[in-house]
Design a protein around this motif. Sequence first.
Motif, PDB file in Angstrom:
ATOM      1  N   TYR A   1       8.263   0.783   2.933  1.00 30.80           N
ATOM      2  CA  TYR A   1       7.393   1.840   2.408  1.00 30.80           C
ATOM      3  C   TYR A   1       7.238   3.031   3.357  1.00 30.80           C
ATOM      4  CZ  TYR A   1       6.186  -1.512  -1.198  1.00 30.80           C
ATOM      5  OH  TYR A   1       6.250  -2.393  -2.252  1.00 30.80           O
ATOM      6  N   GLU A   2       7.593   2.869   4.641  1.00 26.34           N
ATOM      7  CA  GLU A   2       7.444   3.986   5.583  1.00 26.34           C
ATOM      8  C   GLU A   2       8.820   4.444   6.090  1.00 26.34           C
ATOM      9  OE1 GLU A   2       2.958   3.304   7.354  1.00 26.34           O
ATOM     10  OE2 GLU A   2       4.581   2.249   8.374  1.00 26.34           O
TER      11      GLU A   2
ATOM     12  N   ALA B   1       4.330  13.043   3.825  1.00 27.12           N
ATOM     13  CA  ALA B   1       2.913  13.145   3.432  1.00 27.12           C
ATOM     14  C   ALA B   1       2.312  11.775   3.139  1.00 27.12           C
ATOM     15  CB  ALA B   1       2.783  14.024   2.188  1.00 27.12           C
ATOM     16  N   LEU B   2       1.012  11.703   3.261  1.00 28.87           N
ATOM     17  CA  LEU B   2       0.243  10.632   2.639  1.00 28.87           C
ATOM     18  C   LEU B   2      -0.357  11.257   1.392  1.00 28.87           C
ATOM     19  CD1 LEU B   2      -1.711   8.913   5.569  1.00 28.87           C
ATOM     20  CD2 LEU B   2      -0.122   7.774   4.009  1.00 28.87           C
TER      21      LEU B   2
ATOM     22  N   ASN C   1      11.350   6.217   3.922  1.00 25.85           N
ATOM     23  CA  ASN C   1      11.036   7.589   3.525  1.00 25.85           C
ATOM     24  C   ASN C   1      11.197   8.599   4.658  1.00 25.85           C
ATOM     25  OD1 ASN C   1      10.239   7.289   0.711  1.00 25.85           O
ATOM     26  ND2 ASN C   1       8.572   6.025   1.491  1.00 25.85           N
TER      27      ASN C   1
ATOM     28  N   MET D   1       3.766   9.560  11.752  1.00 22.92           N
ATOM     29  CA  MET D   1       2.550   8.897  11.273  1.00 22.92           C
ATOM     30  C   MET D   1       1.346   9.362  12.103  1.00 22.92           C
ATOM     31  SD  MET D   1       3.980   7.463   8.792  1.00 22.92           S
ATOM     32  CE  MET D   1       2.583   6.690   7.980  1.00 22.92           C
TER      33      MET D   1
ATOM     34  N   ARG E   1      -5.090  15.129   9.424  1.00 19.84           N
ATOM     35  CA  ARG E   1      -6.247  14.778   8.601  1.00 19.84           C
ATOM     36  C   ARG E   1      -7.546  14.912   9.400  1.00 19.84           C
ATOM     37  NH1 ARG E   1      -7.630  14.731   3.227  1.00 19.84           N
ATOM     38  NH2 ARG E   1      -9.764  13.956   3.263  1.00 19.84           N
TER      39      ARG E   1
ATOM     40  N   LEU F   1      -0.759   2.905   7.424  1.00 21.52           N
ATOM     41  CA  LEU F   1      -1.919   3.769   7.196  1.00 21.52           C
ATOM     42  C   LEU F   1      -2.303   3.757   5.717  1.00 21.52           C
ATOM     43  CD1 LEU F   1      -1.108   6.981   9.293  1.00 21.52           C
ATOM     44  CD2 LEU F   1      -2.487   5.008   9.953  1.00 21.52           C
ATOM     45  N   GLN F   2      -1.297   3.727   4.828  1.00 23.65           N
ATOM     46  CA  GLN F   2      -1.583   3.867   3.398  1.00 23.65           C
ATOM     47  C   GLN F   2      -2.400   2.709   2.832  1.00 23.65           C
ATOM     48  OE1 GLN F   2       2.561   3.999   1.847  1.00 23.65           O
ATOM     49  NE2 GLN F   2       2.030   2.178   0.668  1.00 23.65           N
ATOM     50  N   ASP F   3      -2.461   1.592   3.538  1.00 23.95           N
ATOM     51  CA  ASP F   3      -3.235   0.447   3.067  1.00 23.95           C
ATOM     52  C   ASP F   3      -4.656   0.418   3.625  1.00 23.95           C
ATOM     53  OD1 ASP F   3      -1.274  -0.495   1.441  1.00 23.95           O
ATOM     54  OD2 ASP F   3      -0.471  -1.932   2.893  1.00 23.95           O
ATOM     55  N   ARG F   4      -5.021   1.446   4.398  1.00 26.28           N
ATOM     56  CA  ARG F   4      -6.347   1.434   5.011  1.00 26.28           C
ATOM     57  C   ARG F   4      -7.330   2.239   4.173  1.00 26.28           C
ATOM     58  NH1 ARG F   4      -4.352   2.276  11.307  1.00 26.28           N
ATOM     59  NH2 ARG F   4      -2.759   0.644  11.199  1.00 26.28           N
TER      60      ARG F   4
ATOM     61  N   TYR G   1      -3.153  13.995   0.942  1.00 26.73           N
ATOM     62  CA  TYR G   1      -4.241  13.547   1.841  1.00 26.73           C
ATOM     63  C   TYR G   1      -3.980  14.064   3.252  1.00 26.73           C
ATOM     64  CZ  TYR G   1      -7.143  10.303   4.565  1.00 26.73           C
ATOM     65  OH  TYR G   1      -8.050   9.770   5.447  1.00 26.73           O
TER      66      TYR G   1
ATOM     67  N   GLN H   1      -5.355   5.082  -4.276  1.00 22.04           N
ATOM     68  CA  GLN H   1      -4.370   4.481  -3.365  1.00 22.04           C
ATOM     69  C   GLN H   1      -3.588   5.567  -2.620  1.00 22.04           C
ATOM     70  OE1 GLN H   1      -3.390   1.120  -2.662  1.00 22.04           O
ATOM     71  NE2 GLN H   1      -2.088   2.141  -1.168  1.00 22.04           N
ATOM     72  N   LEU H   2      -3.362   5.339  -1.330  1.00 26.81           N
ATOM     73  CA  LEU H   2      -2.511   6.238  -0.555  1.00 26.81           C
ATOM     74  C   LEU H   2      -1.070   5.747  -0.610  1.00 26.81           C
ATOM     75  CD1 LEU H   2      -4.668   6.723   2.683  1.00 26.81           C
ATOM     76  CD2 LEU H   2      -4.340   8.394   0.842  1.00 26.81           C
ATOM     77  N   ILE H   3      -0.120   6.683  -0.550  1.00 31.64           N
ATOM     78  CA  ILE H   3       1.288   6.326  -0.551  1.00 31.64           C
ATOM     79  C   ILE H   3       2.030   7.277   0.392  1.00 31.64           C
ATOM     80  CG2 ILE H   3       1.751   7.741  -2.615  1.00 31.64           C
ATOM     81  CD1 ILE H   3       3.753   5.573  -3.480  1.00 31.64           C
ATOM     82  N   THR H   4       2.964   6.720   1.169  1.00 30.78           N
ATOM     83  CA  THR H   4       3.724   7.502   2.145  1.00 30.78           C
ATOM     84  C   THR H   4       4.999   7.994   1.486  1.00 30.78           C
ATOM     85  OG1 THR H   4       2.948   5.902   3.793  1.00 30.78           O
ATOM     86  CG2 THR H   4       4.674   7.438   4.490  1.00 30.78           C
ATOM     87  N   ALA H   5       5.239   9.290   1.490  1.00 29.62           N
ATOM     88  CA  ALA H   5       6.440   9.810   0.828  1.00 29.62           C
ATOM     89  C   ALA H   5       6.768  11.197   1.345  1.00 29.62           C
ATOM     90  CB  ALA H   5       6.227   9.870  -0.683  1.00 29.62           C
TER      91      ALA H   5
ATOM     92  N   LEU I   1       0.318  12.676  10.795  1.00 29.70           N
ATOM     93  CA  LEU I   1      -0.486  12.579   9.564  1.00 29.70           C
ATOM     94  C   LEU I   1      -1.953  12.304   9.891  1.00 29.70           C
ATOM     95  CD1 LEU I   1       1.924  10.492   7.275  1.00 29.70           C
ATOM     96  CD2 LEU I   1       1.372  12.920   7.081  1.00 29.70           C
TER      97      LEU I   1
END
Lengths: 387, 102
Positions: A132-133, B48-49, A136, A143, A150, A245-248, B27, B56-60, A146
């Motif tokens: 997933y990371e 990006a997130l 991409n 990361m 933020r 990070l996306q799961d937090r 995000y 839900q957040l997604i990394t892409a 990002l």
Amino acid sequence: MRVSIVGAGMIPVREHWSTGLGDLAAEAGELAQRDADLKQVDALYIGNTYGASFNQQAQLGSLVAGRLGLPGVESFTCEAGDASGGAALRAGYLAVASGAVGSAMVIGVEKATDIVGSARLAARNVSLDADYESVNGATLTAMAGLLMRRYMHEYGVGLSQFEGYSMNAHRNGSRNSCAMYRNQLRSGAFVKAPMIADPVNLFDSAPDGDGAAAVILVNAELAADLVPRPVAVSGSALATDSLMLQDRIEPLKLPAVTRSTAASLKQAGLGLPALDALELHDAFTILTALSLEAIGFSEPGRGWEWSEGGGDRIGISGELPLSSFGGLKSRGNPAGATGVYQAVEAALQLTGRAGENQVHGARHILIQNMGGLGATVATHVLSATGE
Amino acid sequence: MNDGGKELSAVVNRAGQSSAAVRGTIYSLTRVLEPPAGFEAQAPYFLALVQLEDGQLITAQLTDVDADAEIGDRVEMVTRKLTTDGRRGMIVYGYKFRPVLK
């Protein structure tokens, strides 16, 4: 059983092109053996992250035991991303504390510069989520970018407000002969550095380096007979968070920092005011700010304030000394070895052997080693003994 | 093999519908100037997130995007080539996000 450090050693963080991975580890191990005047140990735990992906080398336990002349000893690698050194220290602590072994050596080792550029970044991506990371085009630095973007957005903080962290690290590292980059940073240089993954730039992120560091742990009764001033491991804990990070729920919180710090301090019977110095995982300045918030030194959104004034408040004679030997930023980040460098540096401070980097009167130091962006966090409290 | 084929077609179908269905807001984002192996030809690119509508957040990666993309911008999921894998150059497809077309 109480656990003490009786020997410590580290080699300079550099590009060690002419020395192999096993030999780097053995050099540090021999320094620790000499420091403790103790050759034989019951067990050897290795912190290493990228041996398989950088150097095509696994089974470092057997490899390094052989190089150190410890045939047959219990030995294996602990891997937890860049927290591998801290995880190995935790393994050594548990083994001695439980009474399973009387003595243990912990060596952190990494040889990062065998590969360079985009190939190293791809190899380092084993610390991210592959599906997933990494797929991409993410990197650890991206990361961190990002997170930092933020943070700056939510709290209205500018890039220049992080410069004091790097300035302090380089000021301290300039006096450390084991540091990789001993140059000092002038105010204003930080914001002009070349971007890597904005807002993270070259002067914001710690350099990869080759290095090895070692400590010898024994139970406290043995320690008193071995050295005049053993260093007590008064707290030891490790916690995890979602790898991604996306799961937090709240990416700007680092709960594994909070949990491992609280557990470690509770075990030591200490509160935050008792800490005389900290070695945080300053791979990126945003991690320092977020760690200070998660530990409890700042309210959320205000961790950057410790960086103000060129980092004077976090200098070795400041209110809250950070990165007293240069931290990851200036000493360098030899990934799986970093957590053991932190232990060696704290042991030198607590035995009054830190030279120009000495934090005067230091009795308790918290060391914190992180894998990914807070996915694994190993936190130890080391304490001086005697007068 | 049959199962594998079924799974793949399900993914393609979902991705095919997704350009209309899967939306979110940025995000956080970063412009990657030092890419890992396999992504050199695309650099610099935006990672990006994205926060989807369910939270839900997604990394892409972002695609079809100007340099002024910002946190809070509305984006939608599209199917794109991510990279090529190995010496035979097998194409890896996946999702990216582009600005919601006005």
